[in-house]
Design a protein around this motif. Structure first.
Motif, short mmCIF file in Angstrom:
data_model
loop_
_atom_site.label_atom_id
_atom_site.label_comp_id
_atom_site.label_asym_id
_atom_site.label_seq_id
_atom_site.Cartn_x
_atom_site.Cartn_y
_atom_site.Cartn_z
N ALA A 120 14.91 7.32 6.12
CA ALA A 120 14.74 6.58 7.37
C ALA A 120 13.68 5.50 7.23
O ALA A 120 13.86 4.37 7.70
N ARG A 121 12.59 5.83 6.58
CA ARG A 121 11.50 4.85 6.41
C ARG A 121 11.94 3.72 5.48
O ARG A 121 11.59 2.55 5.71
N ARG A 122 12.71 4.02 4.46
CA ARG A 122 13.19 2.97 3.57
C ARG A 122 14.20 2.06 4.28
O ARG A 122 14.26 0.87 4.00
N GLY A 156 0.78 -1.23 0.00
CA GLY A 156 0.00 0.00 0.00
C GLY A 156 0.81 1.28 0.00
O GLY A 156 0.23 2.37 0.02
N GLU A 157 2.13 1.18 -0.03
CA GLU A 157 2.98 2.37 -0.02
C GLU A 157 3.83 2.42 -1.28
O GLU A 157 4.24 1.38 -1.82
N ASP A 158 4.10 3.63 -1.75
CA ASP A 158 5.03 3.83 -2.85
C ASP A 158 6.42 4.00 -2.25
O ASP A 158 6.72 5.01 -1.62
N VAL A 159 7.24 2.98 -2.43
CA VAL A 159 8.58 2.96 -1.85
C VAL A 159 9.40 4.16 -2.31
O VAL A 159 10.22 4.70 -1.55
N LEU A 196 12.13 -0.30 6.15
CA LEU A 196 11.52 -1.23 5.20
C LEU A 196 12.51 -2.32 4.81
O LEU A 196 12.18 -3.51 4.81
N ARG A 197 13.73 -1.93 4.49
CA ARG A 197 14.74 -2.92 4.09
C ARG A 197 15.10 -3.84 5.24
O ARG A 197 15.41 -5.01 5.02
N ARG A 198 15.05 -3.34 6.46
CA ARG A 198 15.39 -4.17 7.61
C ARG A 198 14.26 -5.13 7.97
O ARG A 198 14.51 -6.29 8.30
N ASN A 199 13.01 -4.69 7.87
CA ASN A 199 11.88 -5.48 8.36
C ASN A 199 11.16 -6.29 7.29
O ASN A 199 10.69 -7.39 7.56
N ASP A 200 11.04 -5.75 6.08
CA ASP A 200 10.22 -6.38 5.05
C ASP A 200 11.01 -7.05 3.95
O ASP A 200 10.48 -7.90 3.24
N PHE A 201 12.27 -6.66 3.77
CA PHE A 201 13.09 -7.20 2.69
C PHE A 201 14.30 -7.92 3.26
O PHE A 201 14.84 -7.54 4.30
#
Length: 267
Positions: free
Chosen positions: A88-90, A79-82, A93-98
């Motif tokens: 900081a948010r990316r 639901g988000e446009d990376v 994202l890389r730590r938790n989702d990827f």
């Protein structure tokens, strides 16, 4: 400790790239690394991105993973446009989702295998004992039981890449990105590592995106796209979900269901 992100599952979110462009240089001398690439990666799918040097395949992987910001276009994830997220948010994202597997593994030489594998959990705030317990189960799952305290210099190339795979999967990512993950391995060891990587990601529900120039690597994946001059030039879908046996002339290794995370609920 409960994770801040859900474990991937069948029917989860796809990763969607739409009209990605990436331009380097100045108005007088520009390079179009990506020239309008659109691509969807489904949960549990293994996708190989192939192409010669300079075709844009690594740039595409970096844009999909939020490492590089494209010049235009969108990358949609849950639901988000990376592409519009802050640095900081990316990073989160890389730590938790990827998850990531690189050609050289990029393990920390001073840490034992179990701590290398546990790093994503510990960076996310999981207590060390709990994180290493989860990592140890992953290492055992990937055939490294008894090697938890070995440092990278005490492991073979194939064993080190299995530690890197455990690190990529320990936090239950939605997508695992692999950049030439067998490039530093001999053919036999590389085939074994690819079997482990493709089966383990599929069993966990994660999508797998592999960048490679090697058709033998691509044959382990359920789908292959080829790139040339920053564009997708072709696509091939394997007749079955696992083509490793055809690639190696043998039988693909079967990897069981990923290890349970235990009472702590770490995912």
């Amino acid at each position: 400790m409960t994770s801040t992100h859900p474990a991937p599952a069948a029917g989860g979110s796809p990763l969607v790239a739409s009209a990605l462009t990436k331009v380097y240089g100045t108005a007088q001398a520009t390079t179009h690394a990506l020239a309008g690439v659109s691509l969807t990666v489904q949960p549990g799918e293994s996708l190989a991105i192939m192409g010669p040097s300079g075709s844009g395949k690594t740039t595409l992987l970096h844009c999909l993973a939020g490492i590089t910001t494209p010049s235009s276009g969108a990358v949609l994830w849950r639901g988000e446009d990376v592409t519009t997220l802050s640095d900081a948010r990316r990073t989160v994202l890389r730590r938790n989702d990827f998850g990531f597997v690189f050609q050289s593994g990029q393990l920390l030489p001073e840490l034992p295998a179990v701590e290398n594998a546990a790093l994503p959990l510990m960076l996310a705030g999981t207590a060390r004992a709990e994180a290493t317990a989860v990592a140890a189960r992953w290492l055992a799952h990937l055939g490294l039981a008894g090697m938890e305290q070995r440092r990278p210099g005490e492991l073979s190339g194939g064993q080190a890449q299995r530690v890197a795979i455990a690190r990529a999967l320990v936090g239950s990512p939605g997508v695992v990105f692999a950049d030439e993950p067998t490039g530093a391995l001999d053919q036999s060891t590389g085939a074994e590592v690819l079997d482990v990587l493709t089966h383990a990601t599929s069993a966990s529900g994660a999508a797998l995106v592999i960048v490679t120039h090697d058709a033998g690597v691509a044959r382990h994946c359920s789908r292959t796209v080829t790139m040339r001059d920053g564009r997708i030039s072709g696509e091939f879908r394997a007749p079955g979900t696992q083509a490793a046996a055809a690639a190696t002339g043998g039988v693909a290794q079967t990897v069981p269901t990923p290890p349970a995370t235990g009472a702590g609920g770490v995912r």
